[in-house]
Design a protein around this motif. Structure first.
Motif, mmCIF file in Angstrom:
data_model
loop_
_atom_site.group_PDB
_atom_site.id
_atom_site.type_symbol
_atom_site.label_atom_id
_atom_site.label_comp_id
_atom_site.label_asym_id
_atom_site.label_seq_id
_atom_site.Cartn_x
_atom_site.Cartn_y
_atom_site.Cartn_z
ATOM 1 N N GLY A 274 41.461 -68.299 75.739
ATOM 2 C CA GLY A 274 40.016 -68.283 75.623
ATOM 3 C C GLY A 274 39.511 -68.616 74.243
ATOM 4 O O GLY A 274 40.205 -69.236 73.442
ATOM 5 N N ILE A 275 38.288 -68.156 73.956
ATOM 6 C CA ILE A 275 37.628 -68.479 72.703
ATOM 7 C C ILE A 275 37.755 -67.328 71.708
ATOM 8 O O ILE A 275 38.051 -66.206 72.085
ATOM 9 N N ASP A 276 37.499 -67.638 70.455
ATOM 10 C CA ASP A 276 37.458 -66.643 69.395
ATOM 11 C C ASP A 276 35.996 -66.271 69.174
ATOM 12 O O ASP A 276 35.182 -67.113 68.782
ATOM 13 N N TYR A 277 35.635 -65.018 69.434
ATOM 14 C CA TYR A 277 34.235 -64.613 69.373
ATOM 15 C C TYR A 277 33.666 -64.618 67.955
ATOM 16 O O TYR A 277 32.462 -64.815 67.768
ATOM 17 N N PHE A 278 34.501 -64.401 66.966
ATOM 18 C CA PHE A 278 34.022 -64.489 65.582
ATOM 19 C C PHE A 278 33.579 -65.917 65.291
ATOM 20 O O PHE A 278 32.504 -66.143 64.726
ATOM 21 N N ASP A 279 34.393 -66.884 65.702
ATOM 22 C CA ASP A 279 34.040 -68.291 65.504
ATOM 23 C C ASP A 279 32.807 -68.662 66.324
ATOM 24 O O ASP A 279 31.999 -69.492 65.900
ATOM 25 N N LEU A 280 32.674 -68.066 67.507
ATOM 26 C CA LEU A 280 31.494 -68.322 68.332
ATOM 27 C C LEU A 280 30.238 -67.832 67.605
ATOM 28 O O LEU A 280 29.202 -68.500 67.612
ATOM 29 N N GLY A 281 30.334 -66.666 66.973
ATOM 30 C CA GLY A 281 29.207 -66.146 66.204
ATOM 31 C C GLY A 281 28.840 -67.061 65.053
ATOM 32 O O GLY A 281 27.651 -67.282 64.760
ATOM 33 N N LYS A 282 29.841 -67.625 64.376
ATOM 34 C CA LYS A 282 29.583 -68.540 63.269
ATOM 35 C C LYS A 282 28.903 -69.816 63.770
ATOM 36 O O LYS A 282 28.005 -70.350 63.110
ATOM 37 N N LYS A 283 29.329 -70.269 64.956
ATOM 38 C CA LYS A 283 28.689 -71.444 65.546
ATOM 39 C C LYS A 283 27.216 -71.150 65.833
ATOM 40 O O LYS A 283 26.340 -72.004 65.604
ATOM 41 N N THR A 284 26.935 -69.948 66.309
ATOM 42 C CA THR A 284 25.558 -69.536 66.585
ATOM 43 C C THR A 284 24.734 -69.528 65.312
ATOM 44 O O THR A 284 23.546 -69.883 65.318
ATOM 45 N N ALA A 285 25.344 -69.133 64.209
ATOM 46 C CA ALA A 285 24.644 -69.108 62.923
ATOM 47 C C ALA A 285 24.196 -70.502 62.506
ATOM 48 O O ALA A 285 23.101 -70.669 61.953
ATOM 49 N N THR A 286 25.015 -71.510 62.770
ATOM 50 C CA THR A 286 24.619 -72.876 62.403
ATOM 51 C C THR A 286 23.369 -73.296 63.174
ATOM 52 O O THR A 286 22.517 -74.015 62.643
ATOM 53 N N MET A 287 23.252 -72.818 64.426
ATOM 54 C CA MET A 287 22.064 -73.132 65.223
ATOM 55 C C MET A 287 20.850 -72.382 64.678
ATOM 56 O O MET A 287 19.738 -72.915 64.619
ATOM 57 N N ALA A 288 21.067 -71.130 64.262
ATOM 58 C CA ALA A 288 19.972 -70.333 63.699
ATOM 59 C C ALA A 288 19.427 -70.980 62.431
ATOM 60 O O ALA A 288 18.204 -71.026 62.212
ATOM 61 N N VAL A 289 20.307 -71.483 61.592
ATOM 62 C CA VAL A 289 19.887 -72.129 60.345
ATOM 63 C C VAL A 289 19.044 -73.364 60.653
ATOM 64 O O VAL A 289 18.027 -73.627 59.980
ATOM 65 N N ARG A 290 19.426 -74.105 61.664
ATOM 66 C CA ARG A 290 18.658 -75.294 62.047
ATOM 67 C C ARG A 290 17.234 -74.905 62.464
ATOM 68 O O ARG A 290 16.269 -75.594 62.135
ATOM 69 N N ILE A 291 17.120 -73.787 63.176
ATOM 70 C CA ILE A 291 15.791 -73.314 63.587
ATOM 71 C C ILE A 291 14.977 -72.884 62.373
ATOM 72 O O ILE A 291 13.792 -73.206 62.256
ATOM 73 N N LEU A 292 15.609 -72.170 61.449
ATOM 74 C CA LEU A 292 14.911 -71.740 60.239
ATOM 75 C C LEU A 292 14.467 -72.935 59.398
ATOM 76 O O LEU A 292 13.496 -72.840 58.645
ATOM 77 N N ASN A 293 15.180 -74.043 59.545
ATOM 78 C CA ASN A 293 14.814 -75.256 58.818
ATOM 79 C C ASN A 293 13.788 -76.100 59.571
ATOM 80 O O ASN A 293 13.465 -77.213 59.145
ATOM 81 N N ALA A 298 13.589 -75.402 71.790
ATOM 82 C CA ALA A 298 13.363 -76.014 73.098
ATOM 83 C C ALA A 298 14.155 -77.302 73.278
ATOM 84 O O ALA A 298 14.473 -77.700 74.408
ATOM 85 N N THR A 299 14.495 -77.944 72.171
ATOM 86 C CA THR A 299 15.211 -79.227 72.236
ATOM 87 C C THR A 299 16.678 -79.106 71.836
ATOM 88 O O THR A 299 17.387 -80.116 71.792
ATOM 89 N N MET A 300 17.145 -77.875 71.559
ATOM 90 C CA MET A 300 18.509 -77.669 71.076
ATOM 91 C C MET A 300 19.426 -77.270 72.228
ATOM 92 O O MET A 300 19.312 -76.176 72.787
#
Length: 339
Positions: A274-293, A298-300
């Motif tokens: 399966g997946i590594d949940y810590f890495d999944l959380g880090k991937k989520t952070a990259t999306m959060a940063v894009r939103i903050l920028n 709605a388009t992501m």
């Protein structure tokens, strides 16, 4: 004249002292003695989590680490308001109300029930989810490719078919595969549908037991081990929270358990892919940063990470007396709980 000059000098000194105090009020000194500027109006991220267990905790920790790598330091320019519902739906609703009333800048929703709770309260605050199996099935987005609202994030949909293949490599004579999951979790129901279809395609049988809370797990497992050659456990929050009970019953009955995610092995499961949940959380952070920028959720599109990490619990292998195929022996290791 001299008195006037003295008074003027004192005024200048006092003014410089006040300016120095104001300047220092926005600084903080870390353990190494370095001083960093503190932003007076930091970004606030509400973190809503349905229950505490290793996978969800790892996703949260990965998110915070990922945000730090992007320059968002907790307590300096960002504040994480972490709230855990401890498995209670009413508490989830209360937490969601808290975040809406506080007008947080963003919400990190960990697991499907958390995302559903906050998405039902606001359509304006950006919501990034993680550890969610199917956003479409949970009715959080219009589609994975074009969410269409204020919700986006990462999915933890595990490779169910590959996990069943692993089960049969470890227990090649298995005829009946047991399935344990919470009937209250849409993410689990979705995974089990995939599992049933694959089991039937392979010409094998399945037995299922469903639970609504952790209090029902022991009885369900006691029944399931009597009719199963191997048990498949999806990424289910209720089951993961009671993994120690699941493993105790299964291992005592010498029935192997194939788990939806790695952290369940620490509770006594046999194996996973399966997946590594810590890495999944880090991937989520990259999306959060894009939103903050400034990017619009709605388009992501919903994102994920590869689910190709195989781990086999050495302690359980020894306990069950299983012979591991040669090509899988490199994945056998002791889990943190066994060390």
């Amino acid at each position: 004249m001299k008195k006037s000059i003295v008074r003027l000098g004192l005024v200048v000194v006092v003014m410089f002292a006040l300016l120095a105090l104001v300047a220092c009020a926005g600084d903080t000194t870390d353990d190494d003695g370095e001083t960093h500027a503190v932003i007076e109006d930091p970004i606030t991220v509400g973190v809503i989590q349905i229950v505490e267990h290793p996978a969800l905790d790892a996703a949260r920790e990965g998110f915070i680490a990922g945000m730090a790598e992007a320059g968002y330091i907790d307590g300096e320019n960002i504040i994480f308001d972490y709230q855990n519902a401890q498995g209670d739906q009413n508490t989830l609703s209360t937490i969601a109300d808290r975040f809406v009333n506080r007008s947080v800048d963003m919400v990190l929703a960990i697991a499907t029930p958390s995302a559903q709770a906050i998405a039902g309260k606001t359509d304006t605050i950006p919501i990034v989810g993680t550890a969610i199996t199917s956003y479409e099935r949970a009715e959080l987005v219009e589609s994975n490719e074009s969410p269409g609202g204020n919700v986006t994030g990462t999915t933890d949909l595990n490779p169910v078919v590959d996990q069943l293949d692993l089960a049969l490599e470890l227990v090649p004579d298995a005829q009946t595969i047991g399935l344990l999951y919470s009937s209250q979790e849409a993410n689990s129901v979705y995974q089990i549908e995939i599992a049933k279809a694959e089991i039937e395609r392979l010409g094998l049988q399945w037995e299922e037991r469903t639970v609504e809370n952790t209090n029902e797990v022991q009885q369900a497992m006691a029944s399931l081990v009597r009719s199963s050659d191997v048990i498949y456990l999806p990424t289910d929050n209720t089951v993961a929270s009671a993994m120690a009970i699941v493993a105790e019953v299964a291992n005592n009955a010498k029935v192997p358990t194939i788990c939806g995610e790695i952290n369940m092995l620490e509770g006594g499961g046999l194996a996973t892919k399966g997946i590594d949940y810590f890495d999944l959380g880090k991937k989520t952070a990259t999306m959060a940063v894009r939103i903050l920028n400034g990017e619009d959720p709605a388009t992501m599109a919903i994102e994920t990470i590869p689910g190709d990490t195989i781990v086999i619990n050495e302690e359980v292998v020894e306990l069950l007396g299983i012979t591991i195929p040669q090509h899988l022996q490199q994945f056998v290791r002791r889990t943190e709980s066994a060390e």
